[in-house]
Enzyme design. Sequence first.
Site, short mmCIF file in Angstrom:
data_model
loop_
_atom_site.label_atom_id
_atom_site.label_comp_id
_atom_site.label_asym_id
_atom_site.label_seq_id
_atom_site.Cartn_x
_atom_site.Cartn_y
_atom_site.Cartn_z
N ASP A 8 0.86 -1.18 0.00
CA ASP A 8 0.00 0.00 0.00
C ASP A 8 0.90 1.23 0.00
O ASP A 8 2.07 1.16 0.39
CB ASP A 8 -0.88 -0.04 1.25
CG ASP A 8 -1.62 1.27 1.48
OD1 ASP A 8 -2.34 1.69 0.57
OD2 ASP A 8 -1.46 1.85 2.57
N MET A 9 0.36 2.35 -0.40
CA MET A 9 1.18 3.56 -0.47
C MET A 9 0.93 4.52 0.70
O MET A 9 1.75 4.67 1.58
CB MET A 9 0.95 4.27 -1.81
CG MET A 9 1.50 3.49 -2.99
SD MET A 9 1.18 4.28 -4.58
CE MET A 9 2.01 5.85 -4.38
N ASP A 10 -0.24 5.16 0.71
CA ASP A 10 -0.52 6.17 1.73
C ASP A 10 -0.68 5.53 3.11
O ASP A 10 -1.50 4.64 3.30
CB ASP A 10 -1.78 6.96 1.35
CG ASP A 10 -1.60 7.70 0.03
OD1 ASP A 10 -0.89 8.71 0.03
OD2 ASP A 10 -2.13 7.22 -0.99
N THR A 42 -2.61 0.16 -4.53
CA THR A 42 -3.09 1.41 -3.97
C THR A 42 -4.52 1.72 -4.39
O THR A 42 -5.00 1.24 -5.43
CB THR A 42 -2.16 2.57 -4.41
OG1 THR A 42 -2.67 3.81 -3.92
CG2 THR A 42 -2.06 2.64 -5.92
N GLY A 43 -5.18 2.53 -3.61
CA GLY A 43 -6.47 3.05 -4.00
C GLY A 43 -6.35 4.20 -4.98
O GLY A 43 -7.33 4.60 -5.61
N LYS A 194 -8.03 -5.25 -3.29
CA LYS A 194 -6.58 -5.35 -3.49
C LYS A 194 -6.09 -6.79 -3.46
O LYS A 194 -5.11 -7.13 -4.14
CB LYS A 194 -5.84 -4.54 -2.42
CG LYS A 194 -5.92 -3.03 -2.60
CD LYS A 194 -4.98 -2.34 -1.61
CE LYS A 194 -5.09 -0.84 -1.66
NZ LYS A 194 -4.13 -0.17 -0.76
N ASP A 217 -2.25 -0.45 5.91
CA ASP A 217 -2.64 0.21 7.16
C ASP A 217 -4.14 0.42 7.33
O ASP A 217 -4.61 0.67 8.44
CB ASP A 217 -1.95 1.58 7.26
CG ASP A 217 -2.55 2.59 6.28
OD1 ASP A 217 -2.57 2.29 5.06
OD2 ASP A 217 -2.99 3.66 6.72
N ASN A 220 -9.09 -0.77 3.33
CA ASN A 220 -8.99 -1.24 1.95
C ASN A 220 -7.80 -2.16 1.72
O ASN A 220 -7.64 -2.70 0.62
CB ASN A 220 -8.95 -0.06 0.97
CG ASN A 220 -7.77 0.86 1.17
OD1 ASN A 220 -7.30 1.07 2.29
ND2 ASN A 220 -7.25 1.40 0.09
#
Length: 272
Positions: A8-10, A42-43, A194, A217, A220
């Site tokens: 995941d990114m953010d 990522t979203g 995901k 985190d 999602n």
Amino acid sequence: MYKLIGLDMDGTLLNKEKKVSKANYEAIQQAKKQGKKVVLATGRPLLGVKKFLKELDLISDEDYVVAFNGALVQTTKSGKIISKITLSLDDYKELYELSKELGVNIHALTESSVITPNNNKYTDLEGSMNGIDVYELPVESVDKDETIVKVMMIDEPELIDGIIPKIPQNIKDKYTIVKSAPFFLEFLHKSVNKGVGIDAVANELGINSDKVICVGDAENDLAMIEYAGLGVAMENGFDEVKEIADYITLSNEEDGVAHVINKFMIEKVEAV
């Protein structure tokens, strides 16, 4: 040894300044040198990921990205699509009517922009964070041929938390619904998440799920954390993510991604 890591990114790979730390960068490069696959999941829309793919040297026809929370999976250089599952304009209209009943703002992500009937600070945040254009236009004015990838109800965190119990069962049955941030509630095609996205990449590469690590985190990220052989939650993650994770790493301010890669993916070379 694990062969693939989905990140995941953010709130995970990126720190609070929305940057990749030196430690995370170096760990990813070391994993790549050892033939491990690193996949950003990522979203964000694809346009919101490209600069990070370039920064991390993850652009080739052997590299993959999972965007829009799994609605789009493709190679990062040629853009060969592995999986693409979108919504319809009718879905957007249906969710717009629901948003009016619930009293929250809404917007939709197309392949290259964000559209909203009422511009607001959270739609502006979506646009600026991902470097995409924001268009304010009535839902009934959206072109019938427009691709709607996902729809988001966006508003103050207390309003988002308040509407979740009020979402009708038929809507819950029809869509994948995930909270990607305290102020973002996302609606995707029922078959999209995901976990499905990472699985599509793993299948393409011939890698079994028990050789996959996924790190995240937020809500999602649950599906991919449950899918992975090693599901990892960030220390700064939602409680429900930590509860189902196999391992909890350091926070995104403490290079938690580098910690996971170094602990579980990097093969140590013994000195002779």
